[in-house]
Design an enzyme around this catalytic site. Sequence first.
Site, PDB file in Angstrom:
ATOM      1  CG  ASN A 175      -1.672   1.364   1.329  1.00  0.00           C
ATOM      2  OD1 ASN A 175      -1.779   2.102   0.587  1.00  0.00           O
ATOM      3  ND2 ASN A 175      -2.248   1.421   2.591  1.00  0.00           N
ATOM      4  CE  LYS A 192      -0.201   3.499   4.677  1.00  0.00           C
ATOM      5  NZ  LYS A 192      -0.448   3.722   6.072  1.00  0.00           N
ATOM      6  CG  HIS A 235      -6.060   2.297   5.060  1.00  0.00           C
ATOM      7  ND1 HIS A 235      -5.511   3.202   5.897  1.00  0.00           N
ATOM      8  CD2 HIS A 235      -5.007   1.418   5.172  1.00  0.00           C
ATOM      9  CE1 HIS A 235      -4.404   2.927   6.434  1.00  0.00           C
ATOM     10  NE2 HIS A 235      -3.924   1.871   5.891  1.00  0.00           N
ATOM     11  CD  GLU A 257      -3.138   6.124   6.348  1.00  0.00           C
ATOM     12  OE1 GLU A 257      -3.152   5.914   5.435  1.00  0.00           O
ATOM     13  OE2 GLU A 257      -2.381   5.599   7.334  1.00  0.00           O
ATOM     14  CD  GLU A 264      -3.495  -2.141   7.223  1.00  0.00           C
ATOM     15  OE1 GLU A 264      -2.511  -2.424   6.872  1.00  0.00           O
ATOM     16  OE2 GLU A 264      -4.256  -1.094   7.096  1.00  0.00           O
ATOM     17  N   GLY A 314       2.194   2.752  10.860  1.00  0.00           N
ATOM     18  CA  GLY A 314       3.261   3.582  10.923  1.00  0.00           C
ATOM     19  C   GLY A 314       3.808   3.989  12.171  1.00  0.00           C
ATOM     20  CB  SER A 370       4.653  -1.214  12.312  1.00  0.00           C
ATOM     21  OG  SER A 370       4.376  -0.225  12.482  1.00  0.00           O
ATOM     22  N   GLY A 416       4.689   1.677   4.575  1.00  0.00           N
ATOM     23  CA  GLY A 416       6.004   2.101   4.484  1.00  0.00           C
ATOM     24  C   GLY A 416       7.166   1.471   4.096  1.00  0.00           C
TER      25      GLY A 416
HETATM   26  P1  PGA Z   1       2.625   0.795   7.736  1.00  0.00           P
HETATM   27  O1  PGA Z   1       1.251   0.866   6.873  1.00  0.00           O
HETATM   28  O2  PGA Z   1       3.238  -0.577   7.160  1.00  0.00           O
HETATM   29  O3  PGA Z   1       3.437   1.741   7.257  1.00  0.00           O
HETATM   30  O4  PGA Z   1       2.462   0.566   9.151  1.00  0.00           O
HETATM   31  C1  PGA Z   1       0.180  -0.175   6.842  1.00  0.00           C
HETATM   32  C2  PGA Z   1      -1.013   0.306   6.365  1.00  0.00           C
HETATM   33  O5  PGA Z   1      -1.441   1.367   6.793  1.00  0.00           O
HETATM   34  O6  PGA Z   1      -1.459  -0.277   5.233  1.00  0.00           O
END
Ligand code: PGA
Length: 243
Positions: free
Chosen positions: A6, A8, A94, A96, A164, A170, A208, A230
């Site tokens: 992902n 983003k 998601h 976000e 998640e 993150g 993460s 990330g």
């Molecule tokens: P992250 O994000 O690996 O940066 O923690 C995962 C996600 O939001 O899908």
Amino acid sequence: MIFAANWKMNGNIKFLNSILAQIKQDIIPYLADNSKIIVCPPSVYLSQAKLICHNTSIEIGAQDCSSQENGAFTGEVSANMLSDVGSEWVILGHSERRQYHSENNDLLHKKMLLAKLAGLKVILCIGETHDQHANNKTKDILAEQLSIICESDLNNLEYIIAYEPIWAIGTGLTPKLEEIDEIHQFIKSFLFEKTRLKSKVQVLYGGSVNPENANQIKSLITVDGVLVGGASLSAEKFKQICM
Ligand code: PGA
């Protein structure tokens, strides 16, 4: 094992060209037979990503779709459009999107229905906040978020779940392995009982995931793959996660 990237709202054409070339050359030939990679770039780059990944096993996914079919909805991108430019998948729900765009089950239900009609497979993201986790509310929250899947008009939708925890995204924090295992088991049993699934749903872990923790997470029998944010922006890190 499914490895979903992902990206983003990151990257540009140069990044896209270079990382997809690296995934094709350095990861795909070494990927285990039963594994697959799904790359989810920002929607403006989907066509280009599809073009580059043509004739490879890399599948392309979008990060969201509109809750409307078409019409006067400035700035929106429909599920049909995503499918038209070669997406096979769409990430929905998601955290976000839930947080910054107030997405709730009603809206997600509409999006999932349109995704189904457009022939897209859905990666439905679910997860609890830090407070909910601390107050032992995780399963209640997940059950509520999963309840949309049980709507009868979503029968035959092809989907997987990404668990998640919001507090893990993150942040560098992850739940204990036993917790991931318990929650994945809960999700599988919940959906097996509530829907007419013939087999248990695939559940990815996200939040993460990095080269240091990926092997342990992947070793859990209830984990069918990972959704990586990330760390998926680095071909080297993503490769270490996939290998
Ligand atoms: P992250 O994000 O690996 O940066 O923690 C995962 C996600 O939001 O899908």
